[in-house]
Design an enzyme around this catalytic site. Structure first.
Site, PDB file in Angstrom:
ATOM      1  N   ASP A  15     -31.904 -27.665 -94.714  1.00  0.00           N
ATOM      2  CA  ASP A  15     -32.563 -27.310 -93.445  1.00  0.00           C
ATOM      3  C   ASP A  15     -31.556 -27.164 -92.306  1.00  0.00           C
ATOM      4  OD1 ASP A  15     -35.100 -27.310 -94.515  1.00  0.00           O
ATOM      5  OD2 ASP A  15     -35.541 -29.384 -93.926  1.00  0.00           O
ATOM      6  N   ARG A  95     -33.448 -43.258 -84.631  1.00  0.00           N
ATOM      7  CA  ARG A  95     -33.613 -41.997 -83.896  1.00  0.00           C
ATOM      8  C   ARG A  95     -33.160 -42.069 -82.437  1.00  0.00           C
ATOM      9  NH1 ARG A  95     -33.508 -40.931 -88.525  1.00  0.00           N
ATOM     10  NH2 ARG A  95     -35.024 -39.663 -89.641  1.00  0.00           N
ATOM     11  N   ASP A 124     -40.492 -38.375 -86.219  1.00  0.00           N
ATOM     12  CA  ASP A 124     -39.095 -38.243 -85.801  1.00  0.00           C
ATOM     13  C   ASP A 124     -38.904 -37.190 -84.712  1.00  0.00           C
ATOM     14  OD1 ASP A 124     -38.097 -40.257 -87.408  1.00  0.00           O
ATOM     15  OD2 ASP A 124     -37.941 -38.946 -89.152  1.00  0.00           O
ATOM     16  N   SER A 176     -38.271 -37.155-100.567  1.00  0.00           N
ATOM     17  CA  SER A 176     -37.563 -36.973 -99.300  1.00  0.00           C
ATOM     18  C   SER A 176     -37.095 -38.353 -98.873  1.00  0.00           C
ATOM     19  CB  SER A 176     -38.520 -36.368 -98.275  1.00  0.00           C
ATOM     20  OG  SER A 176     -38.052 -36.677 -96.974  1.00  0.00           O
TER      21      SER A 176
END
Ligand code: ARG
Length: 408
Positions: A15, A95, A124, A176
């Site tokens: 990505d 994050r 996120d 994932s």
């Protein structure tokens, strides 16, 4: 010269690799990538080169592990913060630091935009964008995954091939995975079925509890003001300490979590986590608080912590309320100093002993032996007053009933 300058939160995966080129073309932009090392075991070497091959002009790979633990994970540990009573929030805590560093680099590089590779239905994206906004409201956030034309991995791979973007042909991972030193989140594949038990291959850092050693093991953990400082008698820096506990806990199958979680964006998701060190430390810290915190402080703290955990989960780290609650929490930790012994056995943690110079456990008050100093007689008056309202209620009700009887 390019019109825009974008700092991209870059992992080196498909990505974000595609994103570099896509942003460069679609925004007429110079691209700078930033990869934060939060102590993940995934190899980060070669990322600079890979980013440049994808079209970046400059690339940062920064080790943030120590800062992550000391400024984000440990404050949450001191709080005892678990989202929905179960999740130690490894991803949620990472994050704000990644977003803050993204902003720092944007400032250094005079960039007007930042971009991340989060999907449009997770937490996120919120954490990234709210943090960037709170620290640098003039910087534009871009989330290509929410808007770009690619509908599948295959389409992204085709785009990568057409533009000579290096994509490592890794064997297809059915999950994932988001990993850092405080914990790992495992999602997707069969895990989307809440009735399916996680297959063995979903776990990266822990053995199954049933395969853990038949012998239990005791670890001693020392805290100073709520901060873990030593394991098994050896003073350790934050990173070594957490690494060691991850290893010890992992071999005893500690810290596997399987939960249905309420995301901020309104959906329930099935989440599988591994956090051996985090779970051992939360357990030990709580036990130390039991012996060092005064009752009303302990009870009040547990009310505050739920709000504090929600703030972190919801991406509100850099907010006045989180700051204020942190000040309260840190104040409560002044006497949370001492040693806890934890027995690990096949996925379980049990308390094996605790001691503190600030222990409020007074043996002369607690004992049932002749050494007892507790004033038993004083209890009589205490109970009289303590129970007084309830005696009053009963008397009043009795009187009212009697009066009713006289009415008929
Ligand atoms: N649900 C967890 C959280 O919101 C895990 C997120 C995992 N992130 C990811 N990119 N896979 O904190």
């Amino acid at each position: 010269m390019a019109k825009n300058k974008i700092v991209v939160a870059y992992s080196g995966g498909l990505d974000t690799s595609v994103m570099v080129k896509w942003l460069k073309d679609n925004y007429d932009a110079e691209i700078i990538t930033f990869t934060g090392n939060l102590g993940q075991t995934k190899e980060l070497v070669g990322l600079e080169e890979k980013a440049k091959k994808s079209g970046a002009s400059k690339s940062y790979v920064i080790d943030l592990t120590k800062e992550f633990l000391e400024e984000y994970a440990f404050p949450a540990l001191r709080a005892g913060a678990m989202y929905e009573d179960a999740y130690p929030m490894a991803c949620s805590l990472g994050r704000p630091l990644l977003a803050k560093t993204l902003v720092d680099i944007a400032r250094m590089e005079n960039a007007n935009m930042v971009a991340h590779g989060c999907t449009g239905k997770g937490n996120d994206q919120v954490r990234f964008e709210v943090t960037v906004g709170a620290l640098a409201p003039d910087i534009v956030n871009i989330a290509p995954l929410r808007t770009w034309e690619f509908k599948s991995r295959e389409e992204e791979i085709d785009y990568a091939k057409a533009h000579n973007i290096p994509v490592t042909a890794t064997k297809d991972n059915p999950y994932s995975i988001d990993e850092n030193i405080w914990g790992t989140a495992i999602e997707c594949g069969i895990l989307e079925d809440p009735m399916a038990e996680p297959p063995a291959d979903a776990f990266q850092h822990t053995v199954a509890p049933e395969d853990a050693p038949n012998e239990s093991e005791v670890v001693t953990i020392e805290f100073e003001k709520g901060i873990p400082a030593a394991v098994n008698g050896a003073a350790l820096d934050s990173v070594s300490l957490v690494k060691l506990l991850n290893e010890i806990g992992g071999r005893h199958g500690i810290g596997r979590i399987d939960m249905i979680e309420n995301r901020l964006v309104g959906i329930k998701s099935r989440e599988v986590y591994e956090a051996p060190a985090g779970m051992i430390l939360h357990f030990a810290h709580k036990e130390l608080e039991r012996i060092t915190l005064e009752k009303s402080v302990a009870h009040y703290k547990s009310l505050v912590v739920q709000e504090y955990a929600n703030l972190i989960y919801n991406g509100l780290w850099f907010t006045p309320l989180r700051d204020a609650l942190q000040a309260f929490i840190d104040k409560t930790q002044e006497k949370v100093t001492g040693l806890v012994k934890v027995r690990l056995y096949k996925g379980t943690t049990r308390i094996a002993g605790r001691t503190s110079p600030y222990s409020l456990y007074d043996p002369e008050l607690a004992t049932y032996t002749a050494a007892d100093q507790f004033d038993h007689k004083a209890s009589e008056g205490f109970i009289k007053i303590f129970g007084l309202p309830y005696k009053t209620i009963c008397r009043v009700e009795q009187k009212a009933k009697d009066a009713e009887k006289h009415l008929v």
